[in-house]
Design an enzyme around this catalytic site. Sequence first.
Site, PDB file in Angstrom:
ATOM      1  N   SER A   1      12.889  60.381  60.466  1.00 31.47           N
ATOM      2  CA  SER A   1      12.056  59.388  61.144  1.00 31.47           C
ATOM      3  C   SER A   1      10.998  60.035  62.024  1.00 31.47           C
ATOM      4  O   SER A   1       9.861  59.545  62.104  1.00 31.47           O
ATOM      5  CB  SER A   1      12.926  58.454  61.986  1.00 31.47           C
TER       6      SER A   1
ATOM      7  N   HIS B   1      11.425  59.056  67.500  1.00 26.06           N
ATOM      8  CA  HIS B   1      10.226  58.416  66.952  1.00 26.06           C
ATOM      9  C   HIS B   1       8.994  58.725  67.804  1.00 26.06           C
ATOM     10  O   HIS B   1       7.933  59.065  67.275  1.00 26.06           O
ATOM     11  CB  HIS B   1      10.446  56.906  66.876  1.00 26.06           C
TER      12      HIS B   1
END
Length: 305
Positions: free
Chosen positions: A205, A251
């Site tokens: 991610s 993230h």
Amino acid sequence: MSEPPQHSDQADARAPRTCWWHPDRRTGLRCARCERPACPDCLREATVGYQCVDCVAAARKQHQAQRARYRKSGFGYRTIAGARVPSRPLVTYTLIALNVVVFVITAAQAQDVMRNFQSEVMNLGVLVPLVAATGEWWRVITSGFLHIGLLHLAVNMFALWILGKELERVLGTARYLVLYLLSLLGGSVAVFAFSSPNTPVAGASGAVYGVLGGILIAVLRLRLNLTPIIAIIVLNLAISIGVKQISLFGHLGGLVVGVLVCAAMVYAPSRHRTGWQAGAVAIILAALIGAYAIRYAQLSALVWY
């Protein structure tokens, strides 16, 4: 007794001949390329001298074929980052294949697709900040190629397939790979520095968010509509905040590094562009290593205490 005059080869060469295309026209001109005699109507001005209509047509056809090959391969064009346009996004496909292979290995070891986190490879590679602080530094890299469950893998690889192909065409193969790896490292370092020391984290991610940040900068550089990409980023960040199982720091770290790396690539001065880009990448890498080292010292003291 006199002898008849001798005609030299040079004199024969200067003697008027008939045009190759118009036999009824005498001419002393020749094509600079094929050297066939030609009248003024059958000659065209070229880069070097005058060439006949056949040679001009052949040169034009050859040039068009060369342009077609360049257009197909992409080697004849440069991206806004100064790289050659790749014919196919091979790095994106390779990264997807690598993540899938690693997932298959973990699923085979655990003998369960959805509970692959029980595999040995997962235990050795997942990022647990407190464990990484004991000397297992490689976890900040290996964790970016591990996924917990099939859905986790599918979501990340689908996003990488959609976004990665476009960014790879914009940056070129090498620069895109640098952005991906630094974004992966940025996400992992953010997790290592700010997340709970005992929480295991895995997934691509951070790297995918880095690609998303790179797309944002590329769209800004190309002066395209920013609304769709900003909406995607805001939506994904909202999901990251709302779902507890998702690592927000991973993230954000990947997103920030992706933005910085892509900005360094596409806004570098055209003069000495490669040097500027390499210098910026080195600074970003040094900053990530420095942040890791500081947190490593803090967690190491906690471990040994």
